[in-house]
Design a protein around this motif. Structure first.
Motif, short mmCIF file in Angstrom:
data_model
loop_
_atom_site.label_atom_id
_atom_site.label_comp_id
_atom_site.label_asym_id
_atom_site.label_seq_id
_atom_site.Cartn_x
_atom_site.Cartn_y
_atom_site.Cartn_z
N ALA A 198 30.22 -14.55 -20.76
CA ALA A 198 29.20 -13.64 -20.23
C ALA A 198 28.70 -14.17 -18.88
CB ALA A 198 28.03 -13.54 -21.21
N TYR A 199 28.46 -13.27 -17.95
CA TYR A 199 27.99 -13.75 -16.64
C TYR A 199 27.10 -12.71 -15.97
CZ TYR A 199 31.36 -10.73 -14.16
OH TYR A 199 32.06 -9.66 -13.66
N PHE A 200 26.36 -13.21 -15.00
CA PHE A 200 25.58 -12.31 -14.15
C PHE A 200 25.61 -12.83 -12.72
CE2 PHE A 200 21.62 -14.63 -13.27
CZ PHE A 200 21.62 -15.60 -14.27
N LEU A 201 25.26 -11.93 -11.80
CA LEU A 201 25.17 -12.28 -10.39
C LEU A 201 23.72 -12.24 -9.96
CD1 LEU A 201 28.07 -10.11 -8.90
CD2 LEU A 201 28.21 -12.46 -9.72
N TYR A 202 23.36 -13.23 -9.17
CA TYR A 202 21.99 -13.32 -8.64
C TYR A 202 22.09 -13.39 -7.11
CZ TYR A 202 17.45 -15.58 -7.69
OH TYR A 202 16.20 -15.90 -7.21
N VAL A 203 21.65 -12.31 -6.46
CA VAL A 203 21.79 -12.20 -5.00
C VAL A 203 20.44 -11.74 -4.42
CG1 VAL A 203 23.19 -11.23 -3.12
CG2 VAL A 203 24.19 -11.45 -5.41
N PRO A 204 19.46 -12.64 -4.34
CA PRO A 204 18.13 -12.21 -3.93
C PRO A 204 17.98 -11.97 -2.43
CG PRO A 204 18.14 -14.56 -4.35
CD PRO A 204 19.51 -14.06 -4.70
N GLY A 205 18.94 -12.45 -1.64
CA GLY A 205 18.90 -12.21 -0.20
C GLY A 205 20.30 -11.85 0.27
N CYS A 206 20.41 -10.71 0.95
CA CYS A 206 21.73 -10.25 1.36
C CYS A 206 21.55 -9.18 2.44
CB CYS A 206 22.45 -9.65 0.15
SG CYS A 206 24.09 -9.04 0.52
N ALA A 207 22.28 -9.31 3.55
CA ALA A 207 22.08 -8.38 4.67
C ALA A 207 22.95 -7.14 4.58
CB ALA A 207 22.33 -9.10 5.99
N SER A 208 24.11 -7.26 3.92
CA SER A 208 25.02 -6.11 3.82
C SER A 208 26.05 -6.40 2.74
CB SER A 208 25.72 -5.86 5.16
OG SER A 208 26.45 -7.02 5.54
N LEU A 209 26.80 -5.36 2.41
CA LEU A 209 27.79 -5.49 1.34
C LEU A 209 29.14 -5.85 1.95
CD1 LEU A 209 28.07 -5.04 -1.77
CD2 LEU A 209 28.94 -2.77 -1.21
N SER A 210 29.52 -7.11 1.90
CA SER A 210 30.83 -7.51 2.42
C SER A 210 31.90 -7.15 1.39
CB SER A 210 30.85 -9.03 2.66
OG SER A 210 30.66 -9.70 1.41
N ALA A 211 33.16 -7.17 1.82
CA ALA A 211 34.26 -6.86 0.90
C ALA A 211 34.30 -7.88 -0.23
CB ALA A 211 35.58 -6.84 1.66
N ASP A 212 34.05 -9.14 0.10
CA ASP A 212 34.07 -10.18 -0.94
C ASP A 212 32.98 -9.93 -1.98
OD1 ASP A 212 34.83 -12.98 -1.95
OD2 ASP A 212 32.67 -13.19 -1.60
N LEU A 213 31.80 -9.60 -1.50
CA LEU A 213 30.68 -9.35 -2.42
C LEU A 213 30.96 -8.11 -3.27
CD1 LEU A 213 27.87 -10.03 -3.46
CD2 LEU A 213 26.91 -8.79 -1.50
N ALA A 214 31.49 -7.07 -2.65
CA ALA A 214 31.81 -5.84 -3.39
C ALA A 214 32.77 -6.16 -4.53
CB ALA A 214 32.40 -4.80 -2.46
N GLY A 215 33.76 -6.98 -4.25
CA GLY A 215 34.73 -7.36 -5.27
C GLY A 215 34.10 -8.11 -6.43
N ARG A 216 33.12 -8.92 -6.11
CA ARG A 216 32.44 -9.69 -7.16
C ARG A 216 31.52 -8.79 -7.99
NH1 ARG A 216 32.59 -15.24 -6.40
NH2 ARG A 216 33.63 -15.88 -4.49
N ILE A 217 30.91 -7.82 -7.33
CA ILE A 217 29.95 -6.96 -8.03
C ILE A 217 30.65 -6.00 -8.99
CG2 ILE A 217 28.30 -5.06 -7.68
CD1 ILE A 217 27.25 -6.54 -5.22
N GLU A 218 31.82 -5.51 -8.59
CA GLU A 218 32.54 -4.55 -9.43
C GLU A 218 32.77 -5.15 -10.83
OE1 GLU A 218 33.22 -1.42 -9.01
OE2 GLU A 218 34.43 -1.22 -10.84
N GLY A 219 32.28 -4.46 -11.85
CA GLY A 219 32.50 -4.90 -13.22
C GLY A 219 31.50 -5.92 -13.74
#
Ligand code: MLT
Ligand code: MN
Length: 309
Positions: A198-219
């Motif tokens: 089980a996992y979660f993502l914690y991203v409290p500061g972020c200026a935009s959605l990069s391709a790498d971040l989008a890939g991590r967020i999906e699912g």
């Protein structure tokens, strides 16, 4: 895995000390629709016994007081807090470390860059190096969180770079548009329970959605995401300040480039806005902006919110 939101507000907290906005006034008056929120931090534990802070807020002393799970349990000196993991060097995310001074064993995890910021500031020497172990989080590598004595927690954490900005007090105005920001200045965290996956993502500061971040967020089963501002020019518009969200390294919730639109079609188990600025209208439960956020499937984190994965 258990997750406890200690503070859901951005730097300055809500209400902010010098803000006389109508929402800050409602919060001060104890309006139940506009509850106060302290500065940005969550706590995570595999077993509900040993906890790691994700960021250490200037409100940490009060957060510990407010949450019985953070209280000492037995013996004269004790704490369920085994350590802290930092996502940047911002005031709202590191100054809580000073609350954890005294001769108490802790493990502090951060990127080499953020560790060097702590190292360069002698005030963090109050975390006695005989007791407090500073541990490197290299980008893109999962590291098992261990207590100060080295015992594994069953949780691993991976830091990954996200678009962002160097801490305000480290801005180098001679270094061009990004003020000398480097990749390791702002990270998101993926926290995984080893046994279950089980996992979660914690991203409290972020200026935009990069391709790498989008890939991590999906699912992702659970996402905590930068909810600083409702709109990019909100501080200018309300007269609260001169900076836009983009200037401060924060994506906004609304608008075509905002988090809600950008993440609309993503498969995310639970999506939660966190690190909410005192100017953000979603802080009021009776605002049209809160209705809009919830209609898009987002939750707005609050102090004391508990989640389990
Ligand atoms: C931020 O998130 O932009 C910073 O925490 C602002 C600050 O408090 O300096
Ligand atoms: Mn902040």
């Amino acid at each position: 895995m258990e997750i406890l939101v200690l503070g859901a507000a951005a730097g300055g907290g809500f209400p902010q000390w010098n803000s006389n906005s109508s929402n800050c006034r409602r919060a001060r008056a104890g309006d139940p629709l506009v509850p106060a929120r302290s500065q940005s931090s969550i706590a995570v534990s595999r077993d509900g016994t040993d906890w790691f802070l994700l960021n250490a807020s200037p409100d940490l002393r009060q957060q510990i007081f407010d949450n019985p799970r953070m209280h000492p349990r037995e013996g004269l000196r004790d704490s369920p807090i085994a350590g802290a993991v930092l996502t940047n060097g911002d005031v709202d995310h590191v100054t809580g470390l000073l609350t954890l001074r005294e001769r108490y064993p802790l493990a502090v995890y951060a990127t080499p860059r953020i560790l060097s910021v702590l190292e360069a500031n002698p005030i963090f020497g109050v975390l006695n190096p005989d007791f407090v172990d500073r541990r490197e989080l290299p980008l893109g590598q999962a590291v098992e969180l261990c207590n100060p004595a080295g015992a594994p927690s069953g949780l691993e954490v991976e830091a990954f770079a996200v678009p962002g900005k160097v801490a305000l007090y480290l801005e180098d105005t001679s270094a061009g548009e990004n003020f000398g920001t480097v990749e390791e200045d702002t990270v998101g965290l993926r926290v995984t329970e080893r046994e279950s996956g089980a996992y979660f993502l914690y991203v409290p500061g972020c200026a935009s959605l990069s391709a790498d971040l989008a890939g991590r967020i999906e699912g992702a089963p659970l996402l905590f995401f930068d909810g600083t501002l409702w709109r990019d020019d909100e501080m200018v518009q309300t007269g609260a300040g001169s900076k836009t969200g983009q200037r401060m390294g924060h994506i906004s919730m609304s608008g075509p480039d905002g988090a809600m639109a950008q993440l609309e079609d993503f498969d995310i188990g639970r999506r939660v806005f966190i690190h909410i600025n005192n100017t953000n209208p979603v802080l009021a439960a009776d605002s049209p902006e809160r209705t809009a956020v919830e209609a898009e499937g987002w939750e707005v984190a609050w102090d004391g919110m508990e989640l389990r994965l």
